[in-house]
Design a protein around this motif. Structure first.
Motif, PDB file in Angstrom:
ATOM      1  N   SER A  44       0.810  -1.213   0.000  1.00  0.00           N
ATOM      2  CA  SER A  44       0.000   0.000   0.000  1.00  0.00           C
ATOM      3  C   SER A  44       0.847   1.268   0.000  1.00  0.00           C
ATOM      4  O   SER A  44       0.451   2.271  -0.597  1.00  0.00           O
ATOM      5  CB  SER A  44      -0.920   0.019   1.215  1.00  0.00           C
ATOM      6  OG  SER A  44      -1.806  -1.074   1.147  1.00  0.00           O
ATOM      7  N   ILE A  45       2.003   1.256   0.663  1.00  0.00           N
ATOM      8  CA  ILE A  45       2.810   2.477   0.722  1.00  0.00           C
ATOM      9  C   ILE A  45       3.827   2.570  -0.405  1.00  0.00           C
ATOM     10  O   ILE A  45       4.529   3.568  -0.519  1.00  0.00           O
ATOM     11  CB  ILE A  45       3.529   2.619   2.081  1.00  0.00           C
ATOM     12  CG1 ILE A  45       4.565   1.518   2.274  1.00  0.00           C
ATOM     13  CG2 ILE A  45       2.558   2.691   3.211  1.00  0.00           C
ATOM     14  CD1 ILE A  45       5.468   1.748   3.450  1.00  0.00           C
ATOM     15  N   GLY A  46       3.890   1.574  -1.278  1.00  0.00           N
ATOM     16  CA  GLY A  46       4.832   1.598  -2.395  1.00  0.00           C
ATOM     17  C   GLY A  46       4.687   2.808  -3.303  1.00  0.00           C
ATOM     18  O   GLY A  46       5.678   3.483  -3.613  1.00  0.00           O
ATOM     19  N   PRO A  47       3.484   3.151  -3.757  1.00  0.00           N
ATOM     20  CA  PRO A  47       3.332   4.349  -4.597  1.00  0.00           C
ATOM     21  C   PRO A  47       3.735   5.631  -3.885  1.00  0.00           C
ATOM     22  O   PRO A  47       4.291   6.543  -4.502  1.00  0.00           O
ATOM     23  CB  PRO A  47       1.839   4.349  -4.939  1.00  0.00           C
ATOM     24  CG  PRO A  47       1.424   2.941  -4.811  1.00  0.00           C
ATOM     25  CD  PRO A  47       2.258   2.364  -3.711  1.00  0.00           C
ATOM     26  N   SER A  48       3.482   5.712  -2.583  1.00  0.00           N
ATOM     27  CA  SER A  48       3.878   6.902  -1.827  1.00  0.00           C
ATOM     28  C   SER A  48       5.390   7.038  -1.794  1.00  0.00           C
ATOM     29  O   SER A  48       5.922   8.148  -1.899  1.00  0.00           O
ATOM     30  CB  SER A  48       3.342   6.835  -0.402  1.00  0.00           C
ATOM     31  OG  SER A  48       1.950   6.749  -0.420  1.00  0.00           O
ATOM     32  N   SER A  86      10.114  10.100  -3.375  1.00  0.00           N
ATOM     33  CA  SER A  86      11.485  10.125  -3.887  1.00  0.00           C
ATOM     34  C   SER A  86      11.614  11.055  -5.083  1.00  0.00           C
ATOM     35  O   SER A  86      12.621  11.768  -5.220  1.00  0.00           O
ATOM     36  CB  SER A  86      11.949   8.715  -4.243  1.00  0.00           C
ATOM     37  OG  SER A  86      11.174   8.202  -5.304  1.00  0.00           O
ATOM     38  N   VAL A  87      10.610  11.114  -5.939  1.00  0.00           N
ATOM     39  CA  VAL A  87      10.650  12.044  -7.076  1.00  0.00           C
ATOM     40  C   VAL A  87      10.589  13.481  -6.584  1.00  0.00           C
ATOM     41  O   VAL A  87      11.346  14.350  -7.046  1.00  0.00           O
ATOM     42  CB  VAL A  87       9.498  11.741  -8.052  1.00  0.00           C
ATOM     43  CG1 VAL A  87       9.359  12.848  -9.076  1.00  0.00           C
ATOM     44  CG2 VAL A  87       9.727  10.425  -8.751  1.00  0.00           C
ATOM     45  N   LEU A  88       9.703  13.773  -5.634  1.00  0.00           N
ATOM     46  CA  LEU A  88       9.602  15.135  -5.114  1.00  0.00           C
ATOM     47  C   LEU A  88      10.879  15.567  -4.409  1.00  0.00           C
ATOM     48  O   LEU A  88      11.302  16.725  -4.530  1.00  0.00           O
ATOM     49  CB  LEU A  88       8.406  15.252  -4.163  1.00  0.00           C
ATOM     50  CG  LEU A  88       7.033  15.168  -4.814  1.00  0.00           C
ATOM     51  CD1 LEU A  88       5.950  15.239  -3.750  1.00  0.00           C
ATOM     52  CD2 LEU A  88       6.847  16.264  -5.830  1.00  0.00           C
TER      53      LEU A  88
END
Length: 109
Positions: A69-73, A78-80
Motif C-alpha cells: 500500500s505504501i509503495g506508490p507513496s 522520492s521524485v519530489l
C-alpha cells in the motif's frame, strides 16, 4: 508555499505531457478519439485520473499488504525530493540542503 508551488508545477507538467502524448500518438496512428473529450481533448486526462481514483484496489493475498500500500507513496516522495533541490532561479531555491555531493552520492553507485 514552496512545496505547493512545486506540486502545482508538477501537476501542470503532467497534464501537458499526457495531452501532448495523446495528441502525438493520435496523429501518428491517424485516430481522432481523444480530441472529442472537451476542448482540444484536455478533459481526457482528468477523466483518466478520476477513473484511476475510483478503481478497486487489488491486494495480494500472500504479500505484505502494508508495504504494497505504501509503495506508490515511496515512489512519489522520492521524485519530489529529487526535484526539491533543483535551483529554479538565482534567489528561488526550494530547499538549500548545503550538502551538495552527499545528496547525489547514492545515485552514482
Amino acid at each position: 508555499l514552496p512545496i505547493l508551488t512545486l506540486l502545482l508545477g508538477i501537476t501542470i507538467e503532467v497534464l501537458v505531457i499526457v495531452w501532448l502524448e495523446r495528441e502525438i500518438s493520435a496523429s501518428i496512428q491517424q485516430r481522432i478519439g481523444p480530441e472529442y473529450a472537451g476542448p482540444l481533448g484536455l478533459l481526457q486526462a482528468i477523466a483518466d485520473g478520476t477513473k484511476l481514483l475510483f478503481k478497486e484496489d487489488i491486494l495480494p493475498s500472500r504479500g505484505d499488504i502494508s508495504l504494497f500500500s505504501i509503495g506508490p507513496s515511496i515512489a512519489v516522495i522520492s521524485v519530489l525530493l529529487s526535484v526539491l533541490v533543483i535551483p529554479l532561479g538565482y534567489h528561488f531555491v526550494l530547499a538549500d540542503l548545503s550538502i551538495g555531493v552527499f545528496y547525489g552520492l547514492p545515485f552514482q553507485v
